[in-house]
Every structure is written in structure tokens, then in C-alpha cells.
Design an enzyme around this catalytic site. Structure first.
Site, PDB file in Angstrom:
ATOM      1  CG  ASN A 123      -1.463  -1.321   1.553  1.00  0.00           C
ATOM      2  OD1 ASN A 123      -2.210  -1.857   0.749  1.00  0.00           O
ATOM      3  ND2 ASN A 123      -1.086  -1.908   2.686  1.00  0.00           N
ATOM      4  CG  HIS A 152       8.347  -8.257  -2.902  1.00  0.00           C
ATOM      5  ND1 HIS A 152       8.585  -9.003  -4.030  1.00  0.00           N
ATOM      6  CD2 HIS A 152       7.022  -7.998  -2.902  1.00  0.00           C
ATOM      7  CE1 HIS A 152       7.454  -9.175  -4.692  1.00  0.00           C
ATOM      8  NE2 HIS A 152       6.480  -8.585  -4.021  1.00  0.00           N
ATOM      9  CD  GLU A 153       5.325  -6.433  -0.048  1.00  0.00           C
ATOM     10  OE1 GLU A 153       4.635  -5.769  -0.847  1.00  0.00           O
ATOM     11  OE2 GLU A 153       5.366  -7.684  -0.083  1.00  0.00           O
TER      12      GLU A 153
END
Ligand code: ARG
Ligand code: ZN
Length: 898
Positions: free
Chosen positions: A269, A301-302
Site C-alpha cells: 500500500n 520487495h514491498e
């Protein structure tokens, strides 16, 4: 009861949305039992869209309170509310639409949308969870700027959403109110909110362009001592994306929040990443080396999604690999660079090979079986019933391999130029996989006049793992070696049903190859005007030949170096050749591969002997090969631990015509014990030489030593070597970190004698009962233990600490048993499959996404030996027949039985 009728969605049916929704204002009155959400949106009909196009909004499990347009309530004949849709008619070309609805977070056990965990509020919207929060155009190609107001009682002191905090006040009724504004337009799947009692750790760093940014990691009160590694990893990720890709953080504030109830690993997000606590919390006492590595990689990754996923997002969910394959590739490279950091060239090459080996092991264990089974799909699927079922190893890990091949074909510099071009063309847009390849192709065609990536694009369209067979001819008189590569891609899954109509075309396969002489020395290959130890052959037709001159004797081929393509290689090496490659190949990946191939042959032969009731014998040449690896002073511990690890049961199963997990387990255990017995002195020596005294560090070198030491301990215990148990008990008693504790406990539980193992297990629980992540380890250890049966698994489910509602706990016990306990799960009486069916149904009533993952455990039932096949089929049928099944599970079991 649910009324989930499965509907198949096709990629070819994509239609753009007729409206733009440039602005969204969301206001939440947060309360666990009834949260009211006011969603005010600016809606503009797109030029060219029909004036009577309805505004179609998605919604699920919502109570509609009111619908208003331009400040007035919409008359009932101007909208229609059906099961999962709200349609508004007769809108002016530009309108202010306001929808008020209510949802019930405390009753939301699906963990999609807005839910409560540990008394706090969290959201998960990807892929289609936003529709559980408010009626909205829940699709990734509708991008809006969000302004979010959160109101809650002071019991929820921390109130977070995407972007920047712009206002904060206390309301007359005693509640707190905050406002967040995200300056970047985004699809609703990137929306997030968090509310509750949380502690945090933070730091400020300067970005490449000199801006100060605030980085924060939020977690449960009391866990602030366990977030240092996550925050440090975040700083490393930020620096790495700047230096390797020239990509800077675009926000003033970036937050990571840990939650214990979470369906997946984590979620990107915008500015507010929400993480499974298992990928945030770590300290030496409670987290293993693998946990530390996992945290660094998922944090990376995020964070990397902020550019590959958020700034450039997906047009539709068929394009999921656009962001996931690319971001997995980026996190793999990040981890490899971190592991090699500060090493000299040779050490760094070995460290990178270790990372590559680990990634390929995971690909073969999870993605190869998927690609050969009923759920086989291209990395860009053509259709789905439930998108939640397509967060797969194929979309993620094979998707990353497809990106990696483009990196291999273009080279590091070319790939970077392609990435720059991708952002230049598409920043701020929702695009397709084809747009990505087109950006890469614009560089490729400049580098390689006359060639293009049109054949390469088939990797996005076709499913299944191609097989490349290799033929090597040597002409001694001409001192010439000819290599012929031939590819074949069998039909898989649904393709088989399409029958003769469906023709599969050859792939574009970058195939890295080396040749060794009979002493193991690397030969120089002249290829495309260059002389080197490795040649990159580009196979893009069914078959092709390459000629290498000046090769005196018949060489030994070293094939698919660094796993340059996600294919299966077929070449009939002799055992002697495998031993030679395992001892000498200068490409560390291919060297590892040769040993694995040798071991695979041994175990498959042993499994056959077992099935035929013959006595088992270990091959002396194989033992010698393992001895050589174990004692080679030139290789470091981390690499050695990979080289000596026997192939996993999952990988081995893919090589069996009829899968027989219990026979494989016996064969593999036999070889492990036999190695332990025959190489006891060498393993003992490796154990002693790999101690890591002093303070714990998760760095690759000490972690590699622990991996080797604990592998050695496992072999000695499996062999029942006198003294081994004393070593294990000592290690358990003196362990200064969770890696050693778990390794010792695992060896004791699986191979130990007497009362110590059970006592240690009980003491371990008492010590860690308040730490859910360690209790998960405790369950997982037992669920996968060799002696665990269905009965044991059922007893463990009755333990007070067990709950189905927490996905990590369900994974620790139920998934571990069903997926990683060959003996217990595949018992010939079928009791494991009955257990599986029961748990799939129980989970489905709570959380369809998790249930559908468990449902996949029986995907490949039709390839098992007949004695197991039929009880597996019965269990699948039983699940399919259940009334009120979610569409998630329906899709999986019906495809499995098709
Ligand atoms: N985009 C997330 C990640 O890869 C995964 C989200 C998956 N969500 C889901 N409900 N399946 O980092
Ligand atoms: Zn991702």
C-alpha cells in the site's frame, strides 16, 4: 450461506472503465462492530463513453446507508442494488457522488477489506478487498487521489493511512480525528488504514536528491526491540533502489506496520506497507537466519513495489506478473547484492550462487509442479474464476525468471536502459506486460539489429515447463564440437483439453553453456566474436546447432549455467561426468547442479528398490563425490551446505513417473543416514570447524557456518552415530540463537532417543508460549516430524494455543502436515486425505483465500501411484460436493478433478 456461483473472467474481454474518478474523499467512523464509511468521489465520464453508461460499483458484505449525487439523495429509480453491484444511471458528464455504507470489521474473518486483529484495525485490499470497505470501481485501471479522514475513540491512538498526515484534532465527543492525503493517484487496491495501539521505531534518511524522509516501523507494544532489523533493511532497500535503478522514494514518509493476522507475506500500500508480523519481528533469541533473510527480502520487495507496482501499475489483474514478476526479480537481486556486499570477487560469486540456488530450489519445489498440474497457467493467465487463486508461484517466481531472461539477453546496462524507458513511457499509468516487453525490446533491437522479442513474448502466453535436450558431437580429427539444442513443450493442464486445436510454439531460450576437458579444466568457447568460458546460446526455434572449434577431446558439458532459463535440461551425463562437474565446474551454480543430479539418480534408484522390496545400498562413487565436497577447502560453508543438501522430496517427486511420497521419503532418509555413517568423521569435523562463537549475527558468513554445522548434525543424528545425540543436546542447551535451537530440537525430535526430546519440546513451549511467532515454529516442527501421524496432528489441533483463525497458526500446523509430511499425509489408509478435506472445509467457512491454498495440496493427485490416487480423488470429490463452498475453493477442486 454464500451464493458464490463461479464466473470465468477472460483477459480478451477487457473493457476500459467509462468514467474517471480523479478524486476520492473517504471518511471512516471506526468501531469494531459497525464502521461507517462515507465515500465522496468526483466522477467524470470519459470522452467517447456513451452518455447512458451506468456507473458500476463493486461491493461485498456492505450495508448501504445512502446514495447521493451533487448534494441530493438519488431517487430509487436512478440506481440499482444487486448482489455485488451498485449501478447508478443518468449521471451528468461530471458529478459528485457520495455513498455511505456500513461494514462489520469484528466479524470479518476473511482478512480481506477492513478487519480487526489483536484489537486493532487493519486493511487488505489487493486484489479485490476494497469492495468490502465501500462501493467503488474496484479495478486497478481506475486511479484516484485520496483524502482520508479517520475518527476513532482514544482506545485507538495511532491512526494511519496513505501519504502525508495533514490534520489531527480532538473532536467534541472525545474521539480523535486525523486526515491523510496521498499526493499520488492510485488504484483502490493500494489503499490502507491502520488504527490502534502500536509502538514504533523510526529513522530519518536523506534521499539521493537530498530530501529528508521519515521511515517508521510499527508493531505491538512490547515488540519495539524486535524491529531494528526490519528498519535497517528498509534503509538498505531505499539505498539499493537509488544506486542500482536510480529510483528514489517519492514520499516524505514511509511506514511499515506488522500485524499477526495476515493472509500473505505483506502488502505494498502506498506509503503504508502492511506486513505479516513474521516478516517484521526478529531478534537473535526468537528468529532464525532464514527469518532474517526473509524479512530483508520482503521489506525490499514491498519497498520496490513503490515504483514497480504503484507508480506504474497493472491495467487489469491478468497483468499481475507485470508488477510481481518484476518485483520478485528486483528483491532477488537486492538480496544477492546484500549477501555479496563487502566480499572479494570469488567470495561474492559464491554468495550470489547461493542465493541463485535457493531461488531455483524454491522454483522447482513449488512452480514446476504447478506448471505440470491442473492449475498450470501462463505467467499472464488467460482466464480466472477467483483472482485470489492466481497469486501463484507461476505469476511470482516464474514471472521473475522471465524478467531475469530479459536481463540476461540485454545485459545489466541494457536492462537498466529498458527500465528507464519503461518509466519514461508509463510513469503514472496502468499498463500491460506487453508494454514492459516493448520497453525492453526498444533497447534489444538497438543492441541486436535484425532481432526482436516477438518469440520471447510467448513466455507470457504459454504455460508449462519447456524441456531442452542437448546433443553433443565431437569430431576429433577436426577438433570440433557441435552442440545441438532441441526444445519441446508438452501440453499441460487445460491445454490438453483444447487438443489438436492448440499448437504450442517454440520459446526464445537463453541457454548458457560451458565445456570442460576431462581433467575438469574450463575450455575457451568462441561464440559470436567473443572468447569466454561461458557462451550464451539463444535458442528460438525448435532446434539449432552451434559449432565450437579448437576442442581437442570430447568435452563434458556444463549446461544451463546460472539457470539461465526456467526449463528442464535433458542430457545423459555418465555418473563419472557428474562427479567431475561436481568437483571442478568453475560455474558454482552448474557445479551444484551436477551434484544434485547425481543425488537425484541415487534417490530415485533407491525408491525403486524400495518399491520392489529389494535391500537398499548406497553407491560408493556417490559417497566419494559427497566426501570431496565436504572436504574441499576451497569452498565456503554457505555454498557447501547447499552442495551437500539432498534434493527435496518435492523436487524428486517431479522426476517420478508415478509419485510415491512414502517410498521417496524412505529412500532419501536412507541416503542421508548412509552418508552420515560413511562420512561420520568428515561431518564431525565440519561440525566442529563451523562453530560461530560470540555475539549472534545474521550475516551470510556466520549464517552459512550454522547451515553447514546443522546439516552435519542432521546427518550424524540420522545415522544414529554414537555421540550425535550428545552433540545435539549440547547444542540445544547452549544455543545462543534460534537457528541453533531449532536445528538441535528438530534433529532431536526426528532422530533422538530417550526422554530428552519430548522434555525439550515441552520446555520450549513453556519458554515461548507468549511469542506467537515462536509458537508457530513449535507447531511446525511437530507437524512435519517423521513420526507425526494424522492422530498426532489432530491432538495438536486440540492444544489451547491452536486456532484456525490465525493464518500463520493454520499454516504452521495444518499446511505443514498436509504439504510437508510425506509419511503422515500420504498414509495408504487415506486418513491424511480425509483430514485434509475436513480442514479445507473448516477453513473455507472462515477464510476462503487460505482454504483455497490448502485445497491445492492435492492438485497433482492423478500423477500418484494408484493406491494413493483413488483416496485422493475421493477426498477431492467430497470437498467439491460440499454445499456453500467459496468460489475460491470451487475453482481449485473443480480444476483438479476436470
Ligand atoms: N502484492 C502483495 C505482494 O506481493 C501480495 C498481495 C496478495 N493479496 C492477496 N489477497 N492475495 O507483495
Ligand atoms: Zn509483490
Amino acid at each position: 450461506m454464500r451464493t458464490d456461483t463461479p464466473v470465468t473472467v477472460f483477459r480478451k474481454d477487457y473493457q476500459p472503465y467509462p468514467y474517471d474518478i480523479p478524486e476520492v474523499a473517504l471518511a471512516f467512523d471506526l468501531a469494531p462492530d459497525a464502521t461507517e464509511v462515507r465515500c465522496a468521489m468526483q466522477v467524470r465520464r470519459k470522452p467517447g463513453a456513451s452518455a447512458d453508461a451506468a456507473l458500476v460499483l463493486d461491493g461485498e458484505d456492505l450495508e448501504l446507508v445512502s446514495v447521493g449525487v451533487d448534494g441530493a439523495a438519488l431517487p430509487a429509480d436512478r440506481y440499482r442494488l444487486s448482489d455485488h453491484r451498485l449501478e447508478l444511471y443518468g449521471l451528468p458528464a461530471s458529478a459528485a457522488v457520495e455513498i455511505v455504507s456500513r461494514c462489520k470489521p469484528s466479524a470479518n474473518s476473511t482478512l480481506m477489506g477492513l478487519y480487526v486483529s489483536g484489537g486493532n484495525f487493519f486493511t487488505q485490499c489487493e486484489a479485490e478487498g476494497f469492495r468490502r470497505i465501500t462501493w467503488f470501481a474496484d479495478r486497478p485501471d481506475v486511479m484516484s487521489r485520496y483524502r482520508v479522514t479517520l475518527r476513532a475513540l482514544p482506545d485507538y491512538p495511532v491512526l494511519l493511512s496513505n501519504g502525508n498526515l495533514v490534520a489531527s484534532r480532538q473532536l467534541p465527543d472525545g474521539r480523535n480525528e486525523v486526515e491523510w492525503e496521498d499526493p499520488f493517484p492510485k488504484p483502490c487496491y493500494l489503499f490502507a488504514l491502520v488504527a490502534g495501539k502500536l509502538t514504533h521505531r523510526e529513522t530519518t534518511v536523506k534521499t539521493a536528491s537530498g530530501r529528508d524522509v521519515l521511515l517508521q516501523v510499527y508493531s505491538d507494544p512490547g515488540s519495539e526491540t524486535k524491529t531494528e532489523w526490519a528498519l535497517d533493511s528498509l534503509v538498505r532497500a531505499l539505498r539499493w533502489d537509488e544506486s542500482r535503478f536510480g529510483l528514489e522514494l517519492d514520499l516524505d514518509r514511509f511506514m511499515v506496520v506488522a500485524v499477526h493476522d495476515f493472509n500473505m507475506g505483506a502488502m505494498e500500500n502506498k506509503g503504508l506497507n502492511i506486513f505479516n508480523a513474521a516478516y517484521v519481528l526478529a531478534d537473535a533469541d526468537t528468529a532464525t537466519d532464514a527469518n532474517y533473510e526473509g524479512i530483508e527480502s520482503v521489506i525490499g520487495h514491498e519497498y520496490f513495489h513503490n515504483w514497480t507496482g504503484n507508480r506504474v501499475t497493472c491495467r487489469d489483474w491478468f497483468q499481475l506478473s507485470l508488477k510481481e514478476g518484476l518485483t520478485v526479480f528486483r528483491d532477488q537481486e537486492f538480496s544477492a547484492d546484500m549477501m555479496a556486499d563487502g566480499m572479494d570477487a570469488a567470495e561474492a560469486a559464491s554468495a550470489r550462487a547461493v542465493k541463485r540456488i535457493d531461488d531455483v530450489v524454491a522454483l522447482r519445489a513449488a512452480q514446476f509442479p504447478e506448471d505440470a498440474g491442473p492449475m498450470a497457467h501462463p505467467i499472464r493467465p488467460e482466464s480466472y474464476q477467483e483472482i485470489g487463486n492466481f497469486y501463484t508461484a507461476t505469476v511470482y517466481e516464474k514471472g521473475a525468471e522471465v524478467i531475469r531472461m530479459q536481463h540476461t539477453l540485454l545485459g545489466e546496462e541494457g536492462f537498466r536502459a529498458g527500465m528507464d524507458e519503461y518509466f519514461r513511457r508509463h510513469d503514472g499509468q496502468a499498463v500491460t506486460c506487453d508494454d514492459f516487453v516493448a520497453a525492453m525490446e526498444s533497447v534489444y533491437v538497438r543492441q541486436h539489429p535484425g532481432r526482436d522479442l516477438s518469440v520471447f513474448r510467448r513466455w507470457y502466453r504459454q504455460a508449462g515447463t519447456p524441456r531442452v535436450s542437448v546433443k553433443l558431437d565431437h569430431d576429433a580429427a577436426a577438433r570440433r564440437c557441435t552442440v545441438t539444442l532441441t526444445q519441446e513443450c508438452p501440453l499441460v493442464g487445460v491445454e490438453k483439453k483444447a487438443g489438436a486445436d492448440y499448437v504450442k510454439a517454440p520459446y526464445h531460450i537463453p541457454f548458457a553453456i560451458g565445456l570442460l576437458d576431462r581433467e575438469g579444466r574450463a575450455l575457451t568457447l568462441r561464440h559470436e566474436g567473443e572468447a569466454s568460458e561461458t557462451a550464451l546460446l539463444e535458442l528460438s526455434t525448435q532446434s539449432r546447432q552451434w559449432v565450437f572449434e579448437d576442442i581437442a577431446d570430447r568435452p563434458v558439458p556444463s549446461l544451463l549455467r546460472d539457470f539461465s532459463a526456467p526449463v528442464i535440461v535433458e542430457y545423459a551425463w555418465t555418473d563419472e561426468e557428474l562427479a567431475l562437474l561436481s568437483a571442478h565446474d568453475s560455474n558454482p551454480f552448474a557445479r551444484w547442479e551436477a551434484g544434485q543430479e547425481f543425488a537425484t539418480r541415487q534417490i530415485l534408484a533407491l525408491a525403486e528398490a524400495r518399491q520392489a522390496g529389494r535391500t537398499l545400498h548406497a553407491d560408493a562413487a556417490f559417497i566419494d563425490t559427497w566426501r570431496a565436497l565436504l572436504t574441499d577447502p576451497a569452498i565456503d560453508a554457505a555454498y557447501r551446505a547447499r552442495a551437500l543438501a539432498l534434493p527435496s522430496e518435492k523436487t524428486l517427486a517431479e522426476r517420478m513417473r508415478q509419485v510415491d511420497p512414502p517410498a521417496l521419503a524412505v529412500a532419501r532418509d536412507f541416503l542421508r543416514a548412509e552418508l552420515g555413517r560413511q562420512l561420520a568423521a568428515e561431518f564431525r569435523q565440519a561440525f566442529e570447524a563451523s562453530q560461530t562463537p560470540g555475539e549472534y549475527s545474521p550475516a551470510p558468513v556466520p549464517a552459512g557456518k550454522r547451515a553447514l554445522k546443522n546439516l552435519a548434525l542432521g546427518h550424524l543424528m540420522a545415522a544414529g552415530e554414537p555421540d550425535a545425540q550428545r552433540l545435539a543436546e549440547q547444542l540445544y542447551g547452549q544455543a545462543g540463537n534460534m537457528t541453533d535451537s531449532m536445528a538441535a530440537l528438530s534433529a532431536l525430535i526426528n532422530f533422538g532417543q530417550g526422554e530428552f526430546p519430548q522434555q525439550a519440546l515441552a520446555a520450549f513451549y513453556d519458554k515461548w508460549r507468549d511469542n506467537p511467532l515462536v509458537v508457530d515454529k513449535w507447531f511446525a516442527l511437530q507437524a512435519s516430524a517423521r513420526s507425526t501421524t494424522v492422530q498426532t496432528a489432530r491432538e495438536l489441533m486440540r492444544h489451547p494455543a491452536f486456532t484456525m483463525r490465525n493464518p500463520n497458526r493454520a499454516r504452521a500446523l495444518i499446511f505443514q502436515f498436509c504439504l510437508n509430511n510425506a509419511r503422515g499425509m500420504h498414509h495408504p489408509d487415506g486418513s491424511g486425505y480425509a483430514f485434509w478435506a475436513e480442514q479445507v472445509l473448516a477453513l473455507d467457512a472462515l477464510n476462503p483465500e487460505i482454504a483455497a491454498r490448502l485445497a491445492r495440496a492435492l492438485d497433482n493427485w492423478s500423477r500418484f501411484v494408484p493406491a494413493l490416487r483413488s483416496p485422493m480423488q475421493t477426498a477431492l470429490q467430497q470437498v467439491r460436493a460440499h454445499e456453500g463452498l467459496s468460489r475460491n475453493v470451487q475453482e481449485i477442486v473443480s480444476k483438479a478433478l476436470e
